[in-house]
Design an enzyme around this catalytic site. Structure first.
Site, PDB file in Angstrom:
ATOM      1  CG  ASN A   1      -3.263  -2.642   6.957  1.00  0.00           C
ATOM      2  OD1 ASN A   1      -3.157  -2.207   5.811  1.00  0.00           O
ATOM      3  ND2 ASN A   1      -4.272  -3.413   7.339  1.00  0.00           N
TER       4      ASN A   1
ATOM      5  CE1 TYR B   1      -9.347  -2.785   0.976  1.00  0.00           C
ATOM      6  CE2 TYR B   1      -8.582  -0.740  -0.006  1.00  0.00           C
ATOM      7  CZ  TYR B   1      -8.329  -1.913   0.690  1.00  0.00           C
ATOM      8  OH  TYR B   1      -7.052  -2.214   1.095  1.00  0.00           O
TER       9      TYR B   1
ATOM     10  NE  ARG C   1      -6.658 -13.144   4.608  1.00  0.00           N
ATOM     11  CZ  ARG C   1      -7.042 -11.874   4.452  1.00  0.00           C
ATOM     12  NH1 ARG C   1      -6.709 -11.202   3.359  1.00  0.00           N
ATOM     13  NH2 ARG C   1      -7.752 -11.261   5.375  1.00  0.00           N
TER      14      ARG C   1
ATOM     15  NE  ARG D   1      -2.010  -6.054   7.090  1.00  0.00           N
ATOM     16  CZ  ARG D   1      -3.123  -6.641   6.663  1.00  0.00           C
ATOM     17  NH1 ARG D   1      -3.643  -7.656   7.326  1.00  0.00           N
ATOM     18  NH2 ARG D   1      -3.709  -6.205   5.568  1.00  0.00           N
TER      19      ARG D   1
ATOM     20  CB  THR E   1      -6.774  -5.943  10.028  1.00  0.00           C
ATOM     21  OG1 THR E   1      -7.414  -7.042   9.392  1.00  0.00           O
ATOM     22  CG2 THR E   1      -7.062  -4.667   9.261  1.00  0.00           C
TER      23      THR E   1
ATOM     24  CD  GLU F   1      -8.316  -8.972  -4.116  1.00  0.00           C
ATOM     25  OE1 GLU F   1      -7.162  -9.418  -3.969  1.00  0.00           O
ATOM     26  OE2 GLU F   1      -9.091  -8.776  -3.151  1.00  0.00           O
TER      27      GLU F   1
ATOM     28  CG  HIS G   1      -5.172  -6.290  -0.391  1.00  0.00           C
ATOM     29  ND1 HIS G   1      -6.359  -6.548   0.234  1.00  0.00           N
ATOM     30  CD2 HIS G   1      -5.186  -7.004  -1.551  1.00  0.00           C
ATOM     31  CE1 HIS G   1      -7.077  -7.369  -0.527  1.00  0.00           C
ATOM     32  NE2 HIS G   1      -6.389  -7.659  -1.616  1.00  0.00           N
TER      33      HIS G   1
ATOM     34  CG  PHE H   1     -12.806   1.483   8.113  1.00  0.00           C
ATOM     35  CD1 PHE H   1     -12.373   0.952   6.898  1.00  0.00           C
ATOM     36  CD2 PHE H   1     -13.559   0.669   8.951  1.00  0.00           C
ATOM     37  CE1 PHE H   1     -12.677  -0.349   6.535  1.00  0.00           C
ATOM     38  CE2 PHE H   1     -13.870  -0.644   8.594  1.00  0.00           C
ATOM     39  CZ  PHE H   1     -13.422  -1.151   7.380  1.00  0.00           C
TER      40      PHE H   1
ATOM     41  CE  LYS I   1      -3.797  -2.424   2.358  1.00  0.00           C
ATOM     42  NZ  LYS I   1      -4.704  -2.440   3.544  1.00  0.00           N
TER      43      LYS I   1
HETATM   44  N1  LIG Z   1     -11.698  -0.774  11.732  1.00  0.00           N
HETATM   45  C1  LIG Z   1     -10.909  -0.262  10.810  1.00  0.00           C
HETATM   46  N2  LIG Z   1     -10.425   0.992  10.910  1.00  0.00           N
HETATM   47  C2  LIG Z   1      -9.630   1.518   9.963  1.00  0.00           C
HETATM   48  N3  LIG Z   1      -9.241   0.854   8.836  1.00  0.00           N
HETATM   49  C3  LIG Z   1      -9.679  -0.392   8.686  1.00  0.00           C
HETATM   50  C4  LIG Z   1     -10.528  -1.021   9.659  1.00  0.00           C
HETATM   51  N4  LIG Z   1     -10.802  -2.278   9.218  1.00  0.00           N
HETATM   52  C5  LIG Z   1     -10.163  -2.409   8.057  1.00  0.00           C
HETATM   53  N5  LIG Z   1      -9.478  -1.304   7.725  1.00  0.00           N
HETATM   54  C6  LIG Z   1      -8.698  -1.087   6.500  1.00  0.00           C
HETATM   55  O1  LIG Z   1      -9.384  -1.726   5.426  1.00  0.00           O
HETATM   56  C7  LIG Z   1      -8.580  -2.777   4.866  1.00  0.00           C
HETATM   57  C8  LIG Z   1      -9.478  -3.917   4.455  1.00  0.00           C
HETATM   58  O2  LIG Z   1     -10.111  -4.451   5.579  1.00  0.00           O
HETATM   59  P1  LIG Z   1     -10.205  -6.033   5.765  1.00  0.00           P
HETATM   60  O3  LIG Z   1     -11.173  -6.270   6.843  1.00  0.00           O
HETATM   61  O4  LIG Z   1     -10.399  -6.663   4.436  1.00  0.00           O
HETATM   62  O5  LIG Z   1      -8.745  -6.333   6.346  1.00  0.00           O
HETATM   63  P2  LIG Z   1      -7.678  -7.388   5.925  1.00  0.00           P
HETATM   64  O6  LIG Z   1      -8.330  -8.479   5.148  1.00  0.00           O
HETATM   65  O7  LIG Z   1      -6.862  -7.718   7.122  1.00  0.00           O
HETATM   66  O8  LIG Z   1      -6.762  -6.528   5.038  1.00  0.00           O
HETATM   67  P3  LIG Z   1      -6.566  -6.577   3.470  1.00  0.00           P
HETATM   68  O9  LIG Z   1      -7.908  -6.832   2.825  1.00  0.00           O
HETATM   69  O10 LIG Z   1      -6.019  -5.197   3.167  1.00  0.00           O
HETATM   70  O11 LIG Z   1      -5.571  -7.678   3.266  1.00  0.00           O
HETATM   71  C9  LIG Z   1      -7.597  -3.118   5.996  1.00  0.00           C
HETATM   72  O12 LIG Z   1      -6.430  -3.742   5.527  1.00  0.00           O
HETATM   73  C10 LIG Z   1      -7.324  -1.754   6.565  1.00  0.00           C
HETATM   74  O13 LIG Z   1      -6.421  -1.017   5.735  1.00  0.00           O
HETATM   75 MG   LIG Z   2      -9.457  -8.084   3.244  1.00  0.00          MG
END
Ligand SMILES: Nc1ncnc2c1ncn2[C@@H]1O[C@H](COP(=O)(O)OP(=O)(O)OP(=O)(O)O)[C@@H](O)[C@H]1O
Ligand SMILES: [Mg+2]
Length: 144
Positions: free
Chosen positions: A113, A50, A86, A103, A92, A127, A116, A58, A10
């Site tokens: 973070n 997203y 992962r 992370r 996350t 994707e 992705h 958020f 990112k």
């Molecule tokens: N509660 C939150 N507050 C702020 N940002 C968030 C929050 N939850 C998720 N995000 C952001 O949105 C992204 C996508 O959320 P998701 O729940 O898919 O997390 P993830 O699967 O761990 O991460 P990614 O999809 O990026 O691999 C996160 O990686 C983070 O950047």
């Molecule tokens: Mg995700």
């Protein structure tokens, strides 16, 4: 099972010169980079990527963050790569991420973070099509 996963380093990771360190984490675990490019995500591609988070508190912050400067989009290949990446990335939030994960080492906040990764075979295919639509051999890259 041989799979492909989309990883995004990112904007925070690219801005902080972490591309090499982050890719090393995958390569050191035996995963193969089969495509890689730097690009700045448009709002359109970010919103598609997203879409599951639309409406969450958020969401706007996330779209602003992911589009603010170039990111590094990668296709990784390997046995069970989707789950393995992962695990290498970690939870996350950096405060929840296990020691040794990307992370835990590099992320600064729940939004910023660093990485992705695709979470299922289906999302990996979506994707690959979204981020690498210019590839001529895209059908060969999809998980089948
Ligand atoms: N509660 C939150 N507050 C702020 N940002 C968030 C929050 N939850 C998720 N995000 C952001 O949105 C992204 C996508 O959320 P998701 O729940 O898919 O997390 P993830 O699967 O761990 O991460 P990614 O999809 O990026 O691999 C996160 O990686 C983070 O950047
Ligand atoms: Mg995700």
């Amino acid at each position: 099972m041989m799979q492909r996963s989309v990883v995004l380093i990112k904007p925070d990771g690219v801005e902080r010169n972490l591309i090499g360190n982050i890719i090393s984490c995958y390569e050191d675990n035996g995963l193969k980079v089969i495509h890689l490019k730097l690009m700045q995500a448009t709002r359109e591609i970010a919103e598609k990527h997203y879409s599951q988070h639309k409406g969450k508190d958020f969401y706007e912050e996330l779209i602003t963050f992911i589009t603010r400067s170039p990111l590094c989009a990668i296709i990784l290949q390997g046995e069970d790569v989707i789950a393995r990446v992962r695990k290498i990335n970690g939870a996350t939030s950096p405060t929840d991420a296990e020691e040794g994960t990307i992370r835990h080492r590099y992320a600064r906040s729940k939004t910023e973070n660093c990485v992705h990764a695709s979470d299922t075979l289906e999302s990996a295919n979506d994707e690959i099509k979204l981020w690498f639509s210019e590839l001529k051999n895209i059908d060969e890259l999809l998980n089948k």
